[in-house]
Design a protein around this motif. Structure first.
Motif, PDB file in Angstrom:
ATOM      1  N   ASP A  89       0.809  -1.215   0.000  1.00  0.00           N
ATOM      2  CA  ASP A  89       0.000   0.000   0.000  1.00  0.00           C
ATOM      3  C   ASP A  89       0.849   1.274   0.000  1.00  0.00           C
ATOM      4  O   ASP A  89       0.387   2.330  -0.421  1.00  0.00           O
ATOM      5  CB  ASP A  89      -0.930   0.013   1.219  1.00  0.00           C
ATOM      6  CG  ASP A  89      -1.985  -1.074   1.134  1.00  0.00           C
ATOM      7  OD1 ASP A  89      -2.291  -1.506   0.015  1.00  0.00           O
ATOM      8  OD2 ASP A  89      -2.494  -1.490   2.191  1.00  0.00           O
ATOM      9  N   LEU A  90       2.091   1.177   0.495  1.00  0.00           N
ATOM     10  CA  LEU A  90       2.955   2.356   0.579  1.00  0.00           C
ATOM     11  C   LEU A  90       4.080   2.286  -0.449  1.00  0.00           C
ATOM     12  O   LEU A  90       5.193   2.758  -0.207  1.00  0.00           O
ATOM     13  CB  LEU A  90       3.539   2.471   1.994  1.00  0.00           C
ATOM     14  CG  LEU A  90       2.519   2.475   3.145  1.00  0.00           C
ATOM     15  CD1 LEU A  90       3.227   2.610   4.483  1.00  0.00           C
ATOM     16  CD2 LEU A  90       1.486   3.575   2.961  1.00  0.00           C
ATOM     17  N   ARG A  92       4.824   3.883  -3.044  1.00  0.00           N
ATOM     18  CA  ARG A  92       5.384   5.129  -3.564  1.00  0.00           C
ATOM     19  C   ARG A  92       6.230   5.878  -2.530  1.00  0.00           C
ATOM     20  O   ARG A  92       6.756   6.948  -2.824  1.00  0.00           O
ATOM     21  CB  ARG A  92       4.256   6.025  -4.064  1.00  0.00           C
ATOM     22  CG  ARG A  92       3.437   5.392  -5.184  1.00  0.00           C
ATOM     23  CD  ARG A  92       2.133   6.133  -5.431  1.00  0.00           C
ATOM     24  NE  ARG A  92       2.375   7.505  -5.849  1.00  0.00           N
ATOM     25  CZ  ARG A  92       1.431   8.449  -5.846  1.00  0.00           C
ATOM     26  NH1 ARG A  92       0.206   8.171  -5.429  1.00  0.00           N
ATOM     27  NH2 ARG A  92       1.721   9.659  -6.271  1.00  0.00           N
ATOM     28  N   ARG A  98       7.904   5.357   5.016  1.00  0.00           N
ATOM     29  CA  ARG A  98       7.089   4.219   5.475  1.00  0.00           C
ATOM     30  C   ARG A  98       7.101   4.113   6.997  1.00  0.00           C
ATOM     31  O   ARG A  98       6.073   3.858   7.620  1.00  0.00           O
ATOM     32  CB  ARG A  98       7.608   2.918   4.861  1.00  0.00           C
ATOM     33  CG  ARG A  98       7.280   2.726   3.384  1.00  0.00           C
ATOM     34  CD  ARG A  98       7.898   1.436   2.874  1.00  0.00           C
ATOM     35  NE  ARG A  98       7.674   1.246   1.458  1.00  0.00           N
ATOM     36  CZ  ARG A  98       6.959   0.255   0.927  1.00  0.00           C
ATOM     37  NH1 ARG A  98       6.396  -0.638   1.722  1.00  0.00           N
ATOM     38  NH2 ARG A  98       6.812   0.137  -0.368  1.00  0.00           N
ATOM     39  N   THR A 133       2.302  12.110   3.130  1.00  0.00           N
ATOM     40  CA  THR A 133       0.857  12.240   2.979  1.00  0.00           C
ATOM     41  C   THR A 133       0.505  12.869   1.636  1.00  0.00           C
ATOM     42  O   THR A 133      -0.431  12.423   0.959  1.00  0.00           O
ATOM     43  CB  THR A 133       0.280  13.095   4.117  1.00  0.00           C
ATOM     44  OG1 THR A 133       0.615  12.496   5.379  1.00  0.00           O
ATOM     45  CG2 THR A 133      -1.222  13.196   4.009  1.00  0.00           C
ATOM     46  N   LEU A 136       0.915  10.241  -1.091  1.00  0.00           N
ATOM     47  CA  LEU A 136      -0.154   9.245  -1.117  1.00  0.00           C
ATOM     48  C   LEU A 136      -1.452   9.823  -1.664  1.00  0.00           C
ATOM     49  O   LEU A 136      -2.235   9.117  -2.292  1.00  0.00           O
ATOM     50  CB  LEU A 136      -0.375   8.691   0.295  1.00  0.00           C
ATOM     51  CG  LEU A 136       0.756   7.833   0.865  1.00  0.00           C
ATOM     52  CD1 LEU A 136       0.478   7.486   2.313  1.00  0.00           C
ATOM     53  CD2 LEU A 136       0.940   6.564   0.043  1.00  0.00           C
ATOM     54  N   GLY A 211      -5.386   6.079  -0.657  1.00  0.00           N
ATOM     55  CA  GLY A 211      -4.034   6.582  -0.501  1.00  0.00           C
ATOM     56  C   GLY A 211      -3.809   7.457   0.697  1.00  0.00           C
ATOM     57  O   GLY A 211      -2.736   8.011   0.896  1.00  0.00           O
ATOM     58  N   THR A 212      -4.847   7.655   1.541  1.00  0.00           N
ATOM     59  CA  THR A 212      -4.682   8.480   2.741  1.00  0.00           C
ATOM     60  C   THR A 212      -4.598   7.589   3.945  1.00  0.00           C
ATOM     61  O   THR A 212      -5.517   6.836   4.225  1.00  0.00           O
ATOM     62  CB  THR A 212      -5.871   9.432   2.922  1.00  0.00           C
ATOM     63  OG1 THR A 212      -5.990  10.207   1.743  1.00  0.00           O
ATOM     64  CG2 THR A 212      -5.640  10.335   4.118  1.00  0.00           C
TER      65      THR A 212
END
Length: 213
Positions: A89-90, A92, A98, A133, A136, A211-212
């Motif tokens: 999910d992270l 990027r 992370r 943030t 994402l 993405g948040t």
């Protein structure tokens, strides 16, 4: 002495089993967010839990979950530089981003505590968190455009695949068989809402990752 040691070991095993049953899933989730790979996350968590088990007697009144989380962060933070985490999910985010996002948003660790655990100033942690943030929440970068040759080849293949009608009529609507024409054997298809509704009006549910954290 031997019986006392055996009783202590038995108590530790029972307490550790109860701890892993209650906290193992959450720790595994954090490890997966950090590594981006479920298999790598399981390997990392196995090493962490082995360390916690070995230090169980020395923890005394300390929270075993905080000890496990600190060990998880420490081992991930000091991994070799070339083992950059990918996927998940992270995907990027960098490894440092992370860590900050996982601690601040998923684990709910305070900014000051996160800074102390990572050995960074609090304002630095704040800046990393804001940058992660924003990353994402932003849209992913578009895929690279195909070369001109590839685009021309694809267009030529699509034109060649189109059906042709040598009589000059529509290839997709043979004469006399239009389902939307009243009076044919099939009736007036426009009376059926499932057929008459525009394609855009028949939406299907979807799920996407916002993405948040």
């Amino acid at each position: 002495m031997g019986r006392r040691r055996a009783a202590a070991d038995s108590r530790r095993d029972a307490e550790f089993a109860a701890f892993t049953a209650g906290a193992g899933g959450r720790l595994l989730h954090s490890a997966t967010l950090l590594t981006g790979d479920p298999a790598e996350a399981e390997r990392l968590l196995t090493v962490v839990l082995a360390r916690v088990y070995a230090d169980w007697f020395r923890m005394r009144a300390e929270d075993p979950y905080e000890q496990a989380r600190s060990e998880l962060v420490r081992r991930f933070h000091h991994r070799p530089w070339w083992r950059r985490p990918r996927g998940g999910d992270l995907d990027r985010l960098t490894g440092q981003e992370r860590l900050v996002v996982t601690l601040r948003f998923f684990e709910g660790v305070a900014e000051e505590q996160t800074a102390a655990q990572l050995g960074l100033p609090a304002d630095r942690v704040r800046a990393i968190c804001a940058r992660a943030t924003a990353t994402l929440r932003s849209r992913p970068a578009p895929a690279p455009a195909a070369s001109v040759t590839e685009a021309r080849t694809t267009a030529a293949q699509q034109r060649a695949a189109r059906p042709r009608n040598t009589h000059g009529g529509r290839a997709d609507a043979p004469s006399g068989t239009d389902a939307g024409t009243p009076g044919t054997d099939g009736g007036d298809a426009t009376r059926d809402p499932a057929v008459a509704a525009p394609v855009g009006a028949r939406r299907q549910g979807s799920h996407r990752y916002e993405g948040t954290p």
